[in-house]
Scaffold this motif. Sequence first.
Motif, PDB file in Angstrom:
ATOM      1  N   ASP A 242       0.824  -1.211   0.000  1.00  0.00           N
ATOM      2  CA  ASP A 242       0.000   0.000   0.000  1.00  0.00           C
ATOM      3  C   ASP A 242       0.861   1.264   0.000  1.00  0.00           C
ATOM      4  O   ASP A 242       0.545   2.249  -0.678  1.00  0.00           O
ATOM      5  N   ARG A 243       1.945   1.225   0.753  1.00  0.00           N
ATOM      6  CA  ARG A 243       2.833   2.400   0.809  1.00  0.00           C
ATOM      7  C   ARG A 243       3.489   2.645  -0.547  1.00  0.00           C
ATOM      8  O   ARG A 243       3.581   3.791  -1.008  1.00  0.00           O
ATOM      9  N   ILE A 244       3.931   1.566  -1.188  1.00  0.00           N
ATOM     10  CA  ILE A 244       4.540   1.695  -2.521  1.00  0.00           C
ATOM     11  C   ILE A 244       3.508   2.236  -3.512  1.00  0.00           C
ATOM     12  O   ILE A 244       3.814   3.121  -4.318  1.00  0.00           O
ATOM     13  N   THR A 245       2.289   1.721  -3.432  1.00  0.00           N
ATOM     14  CA  THR A 245       1.225   2.179  -4.337  1.00  0.00           C
ATOM     15  C   THR A 245       0.976   3.680  -4.155  1.00  0.00           C
ATOM     16  O   THR A 245       0.826   4.412  -5.143  1.00  0.00           O
ATOM     17  N   ARG A 246       0.938   4.139  -2.910  1.00  0.00           N
ATOM     18  CA  ARG A 246       0.728   5.580  -2.659  1.00  0.00           C
ATOM     19  C   ARG A 246       1.853   6.406  -3.267  1.00  0.00           C
ATOM     20  O   ARG A 246       1.616   7.462  -3.862  1.00  0.00           O
ATOM     21  N   LYS A 247       3.071   5.937  -3.170  1.00  0.00           N
ATOM     22  CA  LYS A 247       4.210   6.666  -3.734  1.00  0.00           C
ATOM     23  C   LYS A 247       4.175   6.653  -5.268  1.00  0.00           C
ATOM     24  O   LYS A 247       4.494   7.659  -5.907  1.00  0.00           O
ATOM     25  N   LEU A 248       3.787   5.518  -5.840  1.00  0.00           N
ATOM     26  CA  LEU A 248       3.738   5.405  -7.301  1.00  0.00           C
ATOM     27  C   LEU A 248       2.673   6.320  -7.906  1.00  0.00           C
ATOM     28  O   LEU A 248       2.839   6.810  -9.026  1.00  0.00           O
ATOM     29  N   GLU A 249       1.601   6.546  -7.180  1.00  0.00           N
ATOM     30  CA  GLU A 249       0.517   7.390  -7.694  1.00  0.00           C
ATOM     31  C   GLU A 249       0.947   8.835  -7.912  1.00  0.00           C
ATOM     32  O   GLU A 249       0.301   9.567  -8.647  1.00  0.00           O
ATOM     33  N   THR A 250       2.062   9.242  -7.321  1.00  0.00           N
ATOM     34  CA  THR A 250       2.530  10.623  -7.480  1.00  0.00           C
ATOM     35  C   THR A 250       3.418  10.794  -8.708  1.00  0.00           C
ATOM     36  O   THR A 250       3.736  11.928  -9.070  1.00  0.00           O
ATOM     37  N   LEU A 251       3.818   9.671  -9.354  1.00  0.00           N
ATOM     38  CA  LEU A 251       4.767   9.732 -10.467  1.00  0.00           C
ATOM     39  C   LEU A 251       4.057   9.761 -11.821  1.00  0.00           C
ATOM     40  O   LEU A 251       2.962   9.219 -11.968  1.00  0.00           O
ATOM     41  N   ASN A 252       4.726  10.361 -12.805  1.00  0.00           N
ATOM     42  CA  ASN A 252       4.184  10.346 -14.167  1.00  0.00           C
ATOM     43  C   ASN A 252       4.540   9.013 -14.839  1.00  0.00           C
ATOM     44  O   ASN A 252       5.300   8.210 -14.311  1.00  0.00           O
ATOM     45  N   ASP A 253       3.967   8.801 -16.035  1.00  0.00           N
ATOM     46  CA  ASP A 253       4.138   7.518 -16.723  1.00  0.00           C
ATOM     47  C   ASP A 253       5.594   7.208 -17.044  1.00  0.00           C
ATOM     48  O   ASP A 253       6.023   6.056 -16.957  1.00  0.00           O
ATOM     49  N   GLU A 254       6.358   8.221 -17.420  1.00  0.00           N
ATOM     50  CA  GLU A 254       7.762   7.980 -17.755  1.00  0.00           C
ATOM     51  C   GLU A 254       8.525   7.439 -16.554  1.00  0.00           C
ATOM     52  O   GLU A 254       9.300   6.487 -16.668  1.00  0.00           O
TER      53      GLU A 254
ATOM     54  N   TYR B 188       7.552   3.790 -15.775  1.00  0.00           N
ATOM     55  CA  TYR B 188       8.257   2.801 -16.587  1.00  0.00           C
ATOM     56  C   TYR B 188       9.668   2.567 -16.056  1.00  0.00           C
ATOM     57  O   TYR B 188      10.182   1.445 -16.102  1.00  0.00           O
ATOM     58  N   GLN B 189      10.294   3.594 -15.528  1.00  0.00           N
ATOM     59  CA  GLN B 189      11.615   3.416 -14.916  1.00  0.00           C
ATOM     60  C   GLN B 189      11.498   2.532 -13.670  1.00  0.00           C
ATOM     61  O   GLN B 189      12.339   1.649 -13.440  1.00  0.00           O
ATOM     62  N   VAL B 190      10.457   2.757 -12.897  1.00  0.00           N
ATOM     63  CA  VAL B 190      10.232   1.921 -11.709  1.00  0.00           C
ATOM     64  C   VAL B 190       9.987   0.472 -12.135  1.00  0.00           C
ATOM     65  O   VAL B 190      10.537  -0.461 -11.548  1.00  0.00           O
ATOM     66  N   LEU B 191       9.177   0.282 -13.187  1.00  0.00           N
ATOM     67  CA  LEU B 191       8.910  -1.066 -13.685  1.00  0.00           C
ATOM     68  C   LEU B 191      10.198  -1.757 -14.122  1.00  0.00           C
ATOM     69  O   LEU B 191      10.447  -2.916 -13.776  1.00  0.00           O
ATOM     70  N   ASP B 192      11.031  -1.034 -14.835  1.00  0.00           N
ATOM     71  CA  ASP B 192      12.316  -1.601 -15.266  1.00  0.00           C
ATOM     72  C   ASP B 192      13.158  -2.008 -14.061  1.00  0.00           C
ATOM     73  O   ASP B 192      13.776  -3.078 -14.052  1.00  0.00           O
TER      74      ASP B 192
ATOM     75  N   PHE C 290      14.369  -5.724 -12.894  1.00  0.00           N
ATOM     76  CA  PHE C 290      15.776  -6.007 -12.632  1.00  0.00           C
ATOM     77  C   PHE C 290      15.926  -6.683 -11.271  1.00  0.00           C
ATOM     78  O   PHE C 290      16.611  -7.708 -11.144  1.00  0.00           O
ATOM     79  N   LEU C 291      15.277  -6.133 -10.256  1.00  0.00           N
ATOM     80  CA  LEU C 291      15.360  -6.730  -8.916  1.00  0.00           C
ATOM     81  C   LEU C 291      14.796  -8.153  -8.913  1.00  0.00           C
ATOM     82  O   LEU C 291      15.362  -9.042  -8.276  1.00  0.00           O
ATOM     83  N   GLU C 292      13.709  -8.348  -9.631  1.00  0.00           N
ATOM     84  CA  GLU C 292      13.112  -9.674  -9.713  1.00  0.00           C
ATOM     85  C   GLU C 292      14.081 -10.671 -10.338  1.00  0.00           C
ATOM     86  O   GLU C 292      14.241 -11.797  -9.852  1.00  0.00           O
ATOM     87  N   SER C 293      14.771 -10.247 -11.409  1.00  0.00           N
ATOM     88  CA  SER C 293      15.701 -11.156 -12.079  1.00  0.00           C
ATOM     89  C   SER C 293      16.886 -11.516 -11.194  1.00  0.00           C
ATOM     90  O   SER C 293      17.446 -12.603 -11.301  1.00  0.00           O
ATOM     91  N   LYS C 294      17.270 -10.619 -10.303  1.00  0.00           N
ATOM     92  CA  LYS C 294      18.444 -10.860  -9.440  1.00  0.00           C
ATOM     93  C   LYS C 294      18.091 -11.537  -8.118  1.00  0.00           C
ATOM     94  O   LYS C 294      18.846 -12.379  -7.635  1.00  0.00           O
ATOM     95  N   TYR C 295      16.962 -11.149  -7.500  1.00  0.00           N
ATOM     96  CA  TYR C 295      16.737 -11.526  -6.110  1.00  0.00           C
ATOM     97  C   TYR C 295      15.404 -12.227  -5.834  1.00  0.00           C
ATOM     98  O   TYR C 295      15.066 -12.448  -4.672  1.00  0.00           O
TER      99      TYR C 295
END
Length: 152
Positions: A7-19, A22-26, A30-35
Motif C-alpha cells: 500500500d505504501r509503494i502504491t501511494r508513492k507510485l501514484e505521485t509519479l508520471n508515466d515515464e 516505466y523506470q520503476v517497472l524496469d 531487474f530486482l526480480e531477475s536478481k533476487y
Amino acid sequence: MNPYVRDRITRKLETLNDERLYQVLDYVEFLESKYAEKPAPVANVFQRFTDGVEDTLRAGGLAVGTVSEAMGFLNKAVGVLNNVAQTTKTVATDVVSAAKTAADQIGAPPPGGAPTGSTPANPPSAAAQAAPDGAPPAPPTAPPSAPGSNPT
C-alpha cells in the motif's frame, strides 16, 4: 507480500508520471531477475501478449504517452476477450451438464453394451442350445399328446 508495504509503494507510485513509472517497472524487473525468492505467477496468454506489445512499443522509442494510450486500448480489448473466454467456458459447462441430465432421464444404455436386464430378440431354441459345437441341432419333436386322446 506485506500488504502495508504494498500500500505504501502504491501511494508513492501514484505521485509519479508515466515515464517515471516505466523506470520503476524496469527497476522492479531487474530486482526480480536478481533476487526473486519464488517464481512470478504465470500470466495468461492475453497478459503475456500485452506485455510483449508494451515492451516492443517502448523499445521502438515511442513516446511514453503514446505507449500508455495504446496499452489502455489494448487492456480494454483484453478485458473483452477474457469475458468472452469465461462466457464460453460457462456455456460449455452448462451444455455438458444438460447432456448428462438428459442421458440420465431417458435411461441411456451404459457405454459399450446392451442395457442390463434385456433379453435377445430371437432366443435360440432349447435344441440349438443343447447341441454340441459343430453338430447340427436336433430335429424338433412332436408335442406330447393329451391323455385319453388317440394319436392316429
